[in-house]
Scaffold this active site. Structure first.
Site, PDB file in Angstrom:
ATOM      1  N   LYS A 190      92.434 101.934 121.043  1.00 15.21           N
ATOM      2  CA  LYS A 190      91.585 103.012 121.550  1.00 15.21           C
ATOM      3  C   LYS A 190      91.454 102.956 123.072  1.00 15.21           C
ATOM      4  O   LYS A 190      91.520 103.992 123.745  1.00 15.21           O
ATOM      5  CB  LYS A 190      90.212 102.935 120.884  1.00 15.21           C
TER       6      LYS A 190
ATOM      7  N   CYS B 116      86.203 100.154 121.217  1.00 15.65           N
ATOM      8  CA  CYS B 116      85.463  99.406 120.194  1.00 15.65           C
ATOM      9  C   CYS B 116      85.873  99.870 118.803  1.00 15.65           C
ATOM     10  O   CYS B 116      86.291 101.016 118.609  1.00 15.65           O
ATOM     11  CB  CYS B 116      83.955  99.629 120.340  1.00 15.65           C
ATOM     12  N   ASP B 117      85.725  98.972 117.848  1.00 22.14           N
ATOM     13  CA  ASP B 117      85.958  99.343 116.455  1.00 22.14           C
ATOM     14  C   ASP B 117      85.133  98.427 115.570  1.00 22.14           C
ATOM     15  O   ASP B 117      84.900  97.258 115.923  1.00 22.14           O
ATOM     16  CB  ASP B 117      87.442  99.224 116.082  1.00 22.14           C
ATOM     17  N   SER B 118      84.687  98.940 114.428  1.00 21.57           N
ATOM     18  CA  SER B 118      83.849  98.146 113.525  1.00 21.57           C
ATOM     19  C   SER B 118      84.319  98.253 112.086  1.00 21.57           C
ATOM     20  O   SER B 118      84.890  99.270 111.673  1.00 21.57           O
ATOM     21  CB  SER B 118      82.390  98.606 113.608  1.00 21.57           C
TER      22      SER B 118
ATOM     23  N   GLY C 107      84.925  94.923 117.117  1.00 17.80           N
ATOM     24  CA  GLY C 107      85.932  94.501 118.091  1.00 17.80           C
ATOM     25  C   GLY C 107      85.711  95.193 119.417  1.00 17.80           C
ATOM     26  O   GLY C 107      85.270  96.350 119.466  1.00 17.80           O
TER      27      GLY C 107
END
Length: 209
Positions: A60, A78-80, A115
């Protein structure tokens, strides 16, 4: 002075940053998360939920790096995902998926990973980057079927990792969190600070509200 560019349109992440004194520029990353994950898994690059959220956060951030707004600034992706009973759970998208998921989650616990990938693009000719995932243990309340149906009907759990929030309607359904609560929102401010320091930046320099 460098500014923060957030490669996300998540309202929760934006509110979190604003409450922390940072008004970022937000850019939709336009990343096909399923495709990126599938390619990475096939290449052996993802062996855990932590690997996955860090890799997607990187994808991203890198997806918006060529945008004019990113030049001279810090870019954050960010990633979750919720790790529950050995499975990584992203956004359910469909009501029936969210309902089934909550029937499994109620009264149990899962580990929420977020992340982070931060690119120092103050010198666009030579960008540098660091990444890290954080995690928190989330304990879910023992919801009734009626509560699950009512929550899913709001649409909120369809659009968030793990099918829940702590900063919205789902907050009442999380009984306890062990670890950094910001991680559960999708962006750990302590991790952002640490990544900035690694890249030679100062967290307080991003305060612009």
């Amino acid at each position: 002075m460098a500014h923060l560019v957030l490669a996300s349109t998540s309202p929760a992440r934006l509110v979190l940053l604003r409450n922390g004194g940072i008004e970022p520029t937000t850019i939709p990353p336009m990343v096909d998360e399923d495709e990126v994950s599938a390619v990475a898994k096939a290449a052996g690059l993802i062996k855990s939920t932590e690997d996955m959220v860090t890799l997607l956060a990187r994808a991203k951030a890198e997806a918006v790096l060529s945008r004019p707004e990113a030049a001279g600034n810090f870019v954050l992706g960010c990633d979750s995902s919720l790790e529950f009973e050995g499975e990584s759970l992203g956004k359910p998208h469909l009501p029936e998926v969210a309902t089934a998921r909550w029937r499994n989650l109620r009264g149990k616990s899962g580990k929420l990973y977020s992340g982070h990938w931060l690119i120092d693009n103050r010198n666009p000719a030579n960008p540098r980057a660091v990444g890290r995932a954080s995690h928190s243990l989330v304990h879910f309340a023992n919801l009734s079927d009626a509560e699950i149906e009512a929550y899913v009907a709001t649409g909120e759990p369809l659009k968030v990792a793990g099918a829940f929030t702590i900063d919205g309607l789902g907050g009442a359904f999380v009984s306890r969190i062990e670890g950094d609560p910001h991680t559960v929102v999708g962006l750990s401010l302590p991790v952002l600070r640490e990544l900035l320091i690694e890249l030679g930046g100062d967290y307080h320099s991003l305060w612009n509200k």
